[in-house]
Design an enzyme around this catalytic site. Sequence first.
Site, mmCIF file in Angstrom:
data_model
loop_
_atom_site.group_PDB
_atom_site.id
_atom_site.type_symbol
_atom_site.label_atom_id
_atom_site.label_comp_id
_atom_site.label_asym_id
_atom_site.label_seq_id
_atom_site.Cartn_x
_atom_site.Cartn_y
_atom_site.Cartn_z
ATOM 1 N N ASP A 142 0.853 -1.215 -0.101
ATOM 2 C CA ASP A 142 -0.046 0.132 -0.043
ATOM 3 C C ASP A 142 1.096 1.271 -0.158
ATOM 4 O OD1 ASP A 142 -2.263 1.706 0.272
ATOM 5 O OD2 ASP A 142 -2.062 1.655 2.470
ATOM 6 N N SER A 143 0.226 2.361 0.083
ATOM 7 C CA SER A 143 1.187 3.542 -0.123
ATOM 8 C C SER A 143 1.658 4.022 1.370
ATOM 9 C CB SER A 143 0.091 4.724 -0.714
ATOM 10 O OG SER A 143 -0.675 5.068 0.303
ATOM 11 N N TYR B 264 -0.878 7.846 -2.074
ATOM 12 C CA TYR B 264 -1.130 7.695 -3.461
ATOM 13 C C TYR B 264 -2.569 8.400 -3.919
ATOM 14 C CZ TYR B 264 2.177 3.619 -3.802
ATOM 15 O OH TYR B 264 3.222 3.090 -3.920
ATOM 16 N N GLY B 265 -3.521 8.518 -2.900
ATOM 17 C CA GLY B 265 -4.554 9.066 -3.645
ATOM 18 C C GLY B 265 -4.879 10.379 -4.135
ATOM 19 N N CYS C 161 -4.296 -1.418 -1.903
ATOM 20 C CA CYS C 161 -4.742 0.240 -2.087
ATOM 21 C C CYS C 161 -5.849 0.272 -3.254
ATOM 22 C CB CYS C 161 -3.346 0.773 -2.545
ATOM 23 S SG CYS C 161 -3.636 2.379 -2.915
ATOM 24 N N ASN C 162 -6.816 0.822 -2.842
ATOM 25 C CA ASN C 162 -7.823 1.136 -4.053
ATOM 26 C C ASN C 162 -7.201 2.174 -5.070
ATOM 27 O OD1 ASN C 162 -10.692 0.030 -3.173
ATOM 28 N ND2 ASN C 162 -9.727 0.592 -1.357
ATOM 29 N N THR C 163 -6.494 3.118 -4.783
ATOM 30 C CA THR C 163 -5.872 3.937 -5.973
ATOM 31 C C THR C 163 -4.865 3.165 -6.794
ATOM 32 O OG1 THR C 163 -6.381 5.772 -4.493
ATOM 33 C CG2 THR C 163 -4.691 5.853 -6.323
ATOM 34 N N GLU D 283 -1.994 7.621 9.148
ATOM 35 C CA GLU D 283 -0.355 7.431 9.016
ATOM 36 C C GLU D 283 0.284 7.980 10.260
ATOM 37 O OE1 GLU D 283 1.650 6.316 6.785
ATOM 38 O OE2 GLU D 283 -0.390 5.183 5.834
ATOM 39 N N CYS E 214 -11.018 2.835 0.993
ATOM 40 C CA CYS E 214 -9.806 3.041 1.100
ATOM 41 C C CYS E 214 -9.273 1.948 2.294
ATOM 42 C CB CYS E 214 -9.425 4.592 1.583
ATOM 43 S SG CYS E 214 -7.646 4.893 2.168
ATOM 44 N N THR E 215 -8.242 1.416 2.092
ATOM 45 C CA THR E 215 -7.702 0.299 3.209
ATOM 46 C C THR E 215 -7.195 1.055 4.325
ATOM 47 O OG1 THR E 215 -5.604 0.302 2.268
ATOM 48 C CG2 THR E 215 -7.112 -1.347 1.293
ATOM 49 N N HIS E 216 -7.112 2.560 4.341
ATOM 50 C CA HIS E 216 -6.727 2.931 5.610
ATOM 51 C C HIS E 216 -7.833 3.082 6.609
ATOM 52 C CE1 HIS E 216 -3.193 4.304 3.539
ATOM 53 N NE2 HIS E 216 -2.696 4.748 4.975
#
Length: 265
Positions: A13-14, A45-46, A76-78, A154, A186-188
């Site tokens: 992921d980012s 990344y988004g 990561c969706n983006t 983050e 979003c995975t976050h």
Amino acid sequence: MSHVASDRIGVFDSGVGGLSVLAHIHRLLPHESLIYVADTAFMPYGCKPPEQVLERCLTVADFFDKQQVKALVVACNTATAVAIETLRKHSSTPIIGMEPAIKPAALASRTGVIGVLATTGTLGSGKFNGLKSRFEQHTRILVQPCPGLVEQIEQGKLSGEQTTALLEHYLQPLLASGIDALVLGCTHYPFLMPLIRQIVGENIDVIDTGEPIARQLQRQLEARNLLSPERAGMVEFWTSGDCALVEPVMMQLWQAPLKLHHLPV
């Protein structure tokens, strides 16, 4: 990607968000050894141009290629929206990506109104808009970009005034429009589940795609006869960011001690 010689699965992921997906994979497939990469130096990344996201995805995929992973999960969706077609062209390894759970939300909805929280990059992608248009005839789909949320997660700020205020700002218009299902695109965002619940109450379906992704990975490995024998799988963690800053947040989210390795940018 080169011929499979390793018994490990790559997940990236980012940043730290993909740990929500990694946790589902680790629970479902405890015998598998996993390598997780947080591309923190280029997070999020988004809100990056697609060309830059694609370039980072290819760089990270190259790292996994050198590790000779047997499967790769783009957590990561983006990154999935921007890069998965290209990654699959370059690879004979199974690659599993994310997709916001619009279909299950539409099926679960009683009011026919669902909300989607996601990054600007995901919501602006052709892949997302193609998915959205498939379900729009029968379901009202309200999309809400959430600038700033990923950055809070983050930093490990899963509660507190600032994160709560941001979430309330993004959720109130959706609630006012009568949604009864909410997609975490979003995975976050699953890391904010307690706070989301606090704001939306108990009567709204909140849908996270981590578990279906883990099941999809399991199916792909089974189909190729790549499941590992019964033994304890190892989990290895890497970041392109500053290990001293990223490691405490990763431990907070993973809920266990871990050793973080530095991925050269």
